[in-house]
Each structure stands twice: as C-alpha cells, then as structure tokens.
Design an enzyme around this catalytic site. Structure first.
Site, PDB file in Angstrom:
ATOM      1  N   ASP A  46      -8.861   2.083  17.700  1.00  0.00           N
ATOM      2  CA  ASP A  46     -10.439   2.375  18.347  1.00  0.00           C
ATOM      3  C   ASP A  46     -10.511   1.735  19.719  1.00  0.00           C
ATOM      4  O   ASP A  46     -10.176   0.651  20.083  1.00  0.00           O
ATOM      5  CB  ASP A  46     -11.435   1.573  17.526  1.00  0.00           C
ATOM      6  N   TYR A  51     -14.944  -0.315  27.842  1.00  0.00           N
ATOM      7  CA  TYR A  51     -13.917  -1.461  27.571  1.00  0.00           C
ATOM      8  C   TYR A  51     -13.072  -1.512  29.094  1.00  0.00           C
ATOM      9  O   TYR A  51     -11.949  -0.670  28.901  1.00  0.00           O
ATOM     10  CB  TYR A  51     -12.944  -1.383  26.472  1.00  0.00           C
ATOM     11  N   LYS A  77     -15.884   6.150  22.057  1.00  0.00           N
ATOM     12  CA  LYS A  77     -17.334   5.796  21.805  1.00  0.00           C
ATOM     13  C   LYS A  77     -18.121   6.939  23.112  1.00  0.00           C
ATOM     14  O   LYS A  77     -17.253   7.103  24.029  1.00  0.00           O
ATOM     15  CB  LYS A  77     -17.774   4.638  22.170  1.00  0.00           C
TER      16      LYS A  77
END
Length: 334
Positions: A46, A51, A77
């Site tokens: 994931d 990030y 995401k």
C-alpha cells in the site's frame, strides 16, 4: 467476493516510510526493505501520492518492477495531485505537518473531484511503473487533516471520487475501493450513504492495541454488518508500540508513554513481544481483513512475520483486560 478474498494474506506492507517519513532513508535501504518484504512472502503493498509527494510510489514502483505484476496486490490513494512545481512555503498538513519534511518538495493539490481522481490515478500508475491498480483508497477526508473544512472535502469526494471509483470497479479497472483515513467519523458517514457501497476502509491507528475504543463503539460492528472490511494501518500506533517515539504522527505524550509502559510490563511478564501482541490483537476482530505495518529497514519485516505466529497465552490478554488496557468489547485472539 469480500475484500479479504482479494488480499493475498493477512500481512501487508504499508510504504509510508519509503516516502522519508520522519527521516531520510537511502535508496538502497528503501529497495532492500521492499525486497525483504517480498522474500518473506508479503504480496500486498500500500502506498499514496501523499507519502513524500510521490517518493514512496516512485521507490515502490522501482522495487517491484522486476516482479510479475500478477503476483502481488497494489493499492494507492486519491485526493492529492502532485505537481511539478516546488513548494516554497511551509505546508499545512494538519496533524501530519512535518511528517514528510524529508520527502520531495513538490506541491500537493488537495482535490477529490472526479477529474482530479482520474488524474491522480494516471499519475500514480506512471510513478509505480504499472498498468493497473487493485485497490484505491480516498485519502484523509477527516477532521484531523482538514479541521472544520473536512465535510466540504467529504462532499466533494462523495460527488467526485466515490462515483469515479464505483464506476472503475464496475468496469473491472480496479477490484475495490474505500477510504484511507485516520478517523472513524468519515467511515461512519460513508456507511450511511446508500449510493457509496465501498469495499472496505484502510483505518490507520484507530484499531490498535493502544487505541481501539471509538472504533469498537462506532464502526467495527456496523462495518461487519454491511460486509465492509477493515485494513488496519499503523498497527504500532505511529511507532510507539514498536520502540518508536511517535503517536498520531507527533511526539508521544507522557500519558501515552505511560500506557505503553504498562502494556510492555505485562508483555515482559508473560514473555510476549509487543509486536506480536499488537498485530494479533488487530487481526482478532472479524471485520479486519489485513494489517499493514510500515518499515524502513529490512530487518523489521522479519520481526513482523515472526510476530504473526508467536504463541500468546490467554492469560496475557486477560491481564491486559484486568488492567483496563483493552476493551471488554474487543474480540481476543484464539
């Protein structure tokens, strides 16, 4: 088919640390950590554009590029579009401010609209060097990030990202979608939307050994009743349960440190590792499909794998209950 059926086992790898979370890590260390996860049998990875402003996706894509794409499950995401433009001023990232100060300096645009969702997916595919995503989470539409504006972003996602991801799932482009958040409230709200029908939630830090009461009271049973399963992110509560100093992305408070020390004392008395207790506690709830601890050092992966099979006596869990450190409502590992 449930979310659990779509995942290759109960242990995944949360790659926020590859975005230089809390510290700058070398490229070879990042690659070695992904390879260690692979060599220990982890097949669910994931990540997110957030990030390190795309750094985690870039590193993960490079590390996974020489493996067969059919052999692993990949999630990322939406909600942030990463720009080529460099950020000159300080970022306001809610409780996550400073977490990725060592990441790339690229500007991030918060946008949950339909067009931004599709652009975010296309950009992620390029950074990840892949032709498809398995799961897409709608990232951070919660009060911890946006404050009083969070409902505005939620409604934007409701009319934008939710509809796009539902269509992509129906077309077979992705296998599943849901929310990736650090709070229970947006998950509750989404469950109440008849038109949304998510497959699951990636709930970070809210169903852990250290913090689980609110999720038990307001989410877990409702999710289970609607066949919406939970991926537990941050099972070590931002690291404080695994020897770190952070809780909810900040330096842990004296009260949190005191609770952790109480848990550790009981674990020591029973010869139980804190990682084993943390992972097995989260996985004991029938609504939980997977746990995805993060790591930035290869050796941490072996610890996580070993923690899953460690034998923990029932008396340990009872001691935690007697000390009022875990809820009476929490299912315990068998």
């Amino acid at each position: 088919m449930s979310l659990k059926d779509k995942l290759p086992g109960v242990l995944g790898f949360g790659t926020a640390p590859l975005g230089n979370m809390f510290r700058a890590i070398a490229e070879d260390e990042a690659r070695a950590t992904v390879e260690a996860a692979w060599n220990h049998g982890v097949r669910y990875f994931d990540t997110a554009p957030f990030y390190g402003s795309g750094l985690s996706e870039i590193r993960l894509g490079q590390a996974l590029s020489h493996y067969n794409r059919d052999d692993y499950v990949l999630s990322t995401k939406v909600g942030r579009v990463i720009l080529d433009e460099v950020e000159d001023s300080a970022r306001d990232l809610g409780e996550k401010s400073g977490v990725f100060e060592h990441g790339r300096p690229n500007k991030m645009l918060n946008d949950y609209s339909a067009d931004a969702t599709l652009r975010s997916i296309e950009d992620s595919l390029q950074r990840l060097q892949t032709d498809r995503l398995d799961i897409v989470w709608v990232h951070d539409i919660a009060q911890d990030f946006y404050g009083d504006q969070w409902l505005e972003y939620f409604n934007q996602a409701r009319t934008g990202a939710f509809k796009v991801l539902t269509r992509l799932r129906e077309e077979g482009v992705i296998k599943a979608w849901g929310l990736g958040v650090n709070r229970v409230e947006p998950c509750e709200l989404t469950l109440d939307l008849a038109e949304a029908q998510p497959d699951g939630f990636l709930l970070a830090g809210r169903y852990t050994l250290l913090d689980h009461d609110r999720a038990l009271q307001r989410l877990m049973e409702a999710a289970l009743a609607q066949h919406v399963e939970i991926v537990v992110g941050g099972p070590y509560s931002s690291g404080i349960l695994a020897g770190g100093a952070h809780f909810e992305y900040q330096q842990a408070s004296p009260a949190i440190i005191a609770n952790v020390e109480r848990i550790k004392a009981i674990a020591l008395a029973f010869g139980v590792s804190i990682k084993a207790a943390a992972l097995q506690f989260s996985l004991a709830h029938p609504a939980v499909a997977s746990v995805i601890p993060g790591a930035s050092r290869p050796g941490r992966i072996a610890e996580d794998v070993a923690a899953l099979s460690e034998q923990i006596p029932a008396a340990f869990w009872q001691a935690l209950r007697d000390a009022q450190l875990i809820s009476l409502r929490a299912p315990l590992p068998l």
